[in-house]
Design an enzyme around this catalytic site. Structure first.
Site, PDB file in Angstrom:
ATOM      1  N   GLY A  42       0.811  -1.213   0.000  1.00 16.84           N
ATOM      2  CA  GLY A  42       0.000   0.000   0.000  1.00 16.84           C
ATOM      3  C   GLY A  42       0.842   1.258   0.000  1.00 16.84           C
ATOM      4  N   GLY A 227       7.315  -7.909 -20.279  1.00 19.73           N
ATOM      5  CA  GLY A 227       6.298  -6.882 -20.470  1.00 19.73           C
ATOM      6  C   GLY A 227       4.995  -7.252 -19.796  1.00 19.73           C
ATOM      7  N   ASP A 248      17.609  -4.348  -7.850  1.00 19.52           N
ATOM      8  CA  ASP A 248      16.665  -4.942  -6.898  1.00 19.52           C
ATOM      9  C   ASP A 248      15.277  -4.865  -7.509  1.00 19.52           C
ATOM     10  OD1 ASP A 248      15.083  -5.721  -4.781  1.00 19.52           O
ATOM     11  OD2 ASP A 248      15.775  -4.178  -3.393  1.00 19.52           O
ATOM     12  N   GLY A 253       6.587  -4.248  -9.183  1.00 17.09           N
ATOM     13  CA  GLY A 253       5.135  -4.328  -9.349  1.00 17.09           C
ATOM     14  C   GLY A 253       4.413  -3.187  -8.670  1.00 17.09           C
ATOM     15  N   ASP A 254       4.905  -2.784  -7.517  1.00 18.73           N
ATOM     16  CA  ASP A 254       4.290  -1.661  -6.813  1.00 18.73           C
ATOM     17  C   ASP A 254       4.492  -0.354  -7.573  1.00 18.73           C
ATOM     18  OD1 ASP A 254       3.507  -3.388  -4.811  1.00 18.73           O
ATOM     19  OD2 ASP A 254       5.270  -2.994  -3.571  1.00 18.73           O
TER      20      ASP A 254
END
Length: 310
Positions: A42, A227, A248, A253-254
């Protein structure tokens, strides 16, 4: 004017070790380096949305402990337009132990969700004004499902665009898939949602069709260096991965999801937003730690690099 993104999701304190390789069971290895940093899907996605050009209201829950003190200080320093911090003495602030190893900077993560999993109905009701005024509401699965469903219901009622990033995976009903405007699983989460193994582009497209059959309206399946696939009921579009020198990959994704939400809130269509999110994520893997370090300008420059190659 900047679009408004409301992110409800986890805060974790991350302890990251950089290794030549992953240790075997029972083995102790000397790390090349280590770092304590802010994390949690979050908070990471909210930070990415802010840096990608949106006004951001972050909502999360922490413990009344040393990690919670760190969280309050960090969230104040990020510069969000607004923050709602819920707290409880019942459990520790969420935390994660992260190993990053190898030339490709792959990661292994162990998470104690702590207070992230005990958000109450009354607490979400108090957050309703923040959710109501958002253009885009972004959630993940690192909180208790009752709270996630409540946030999505409020967002839908007030016509916000809703994004569910189903990570880290936990079992969800198909009904939840029907509620959101956009679903953004990665390869592993797609397999866990559908039972479809991802082996090539055709299998990705079949998995997307399976998710549509379960009720998902629009889907972006992210595939790292391969992709991502944008799919709706009418068409499928492949979004390229942008050039990067990975150090890293923990927060890629975040970074993608936060930038995606920001661009949609700022009026971009989903394809445009996904392209920007891909470039934004490519820059993010060149930093250590899950908390987003990418800037809007870096993402634009990375997009231009792909145009130059083509």
């Amino acid at each position: 004017m900047k679009g408004k993104v409301c992110v409800f999701g986890s805060f974790n304190l991350d302890i990251t070790a950089i290794l030549e390789r992953f240790p075997m069971p029972g083995e102790s290895l000397v790390a090349k380096s280590s770092k304590i940093s802010a994390g949690g899907k979050g908070a990471n996605q909210a930070t990415a949305a802010l840096k990608a050009g949106a006004n951001v209201h972050y909502i999360g829950k922490i413990g009344e402990d040393d990690f919670g003190y760190f969280a309050r200080r960090h969230l104040k320093e990020v510069g969000f337009n607004a923050v709602t911090i819920l707290s409880s003495p019942e459990r520790a602030t969420g935390n994660a132990l992260i190993y990053v190893a190898g030339d490709n900077a792959e990661n292994m993560i162990s998470v104690d969700p702590g207070t992230n999993m005990i958000v109450t109905e009354e607490e979400i009701k108090k957050c309703e004004p923040a959710i109501k005024c958002a253009d885009v509401v972004l959630v993940q699965l690192e909180n208790n499902l009752s709270a996630i469903n409540q946030v999505i219901d409020i967002a839908r009622k007030n016509k916000a665009f809703t994004i569910l990033n189903p990570a880290p995976f936990q079992a969800i009903d198909d009904e939840l898939l029907t509620k959101v405007d956009l679903l953004t699983p990665n390869e592993t989460e797609t397999y866990l949602l559908t039972g479809q193994k991802i082996t090539d582009k055709a299998s990705v497209e079949r998995a997307a069709d399976s998710l549509h059959q379960k009720g998902a309206k629009q889907i972006i399946i992210t595939l790292g260096a391969q992709g991502s696939l944008l799919s709706d009921s009418l068409s499928k579009t492949w979004i390229p991965c942008f050039p990067a020198n990975p150090i890293d990959t923990t927060g890629a994704g975040d970074a993608f999801n936060g930038a995606l939400a920001a661009q949609i809130a700022n009026g971009k269509n989903i394809k445009q937003a996904a392209l920007f999110g891909s470039a934004f994520a490519a820059v993010s893997v060149e930093y250590i730690g899950a908390a987003c370090m990418t800037t809007y300008e870096q993402a634009v420059e990375r997009m231009n690099m792909l145009n130059d190659i083509q």
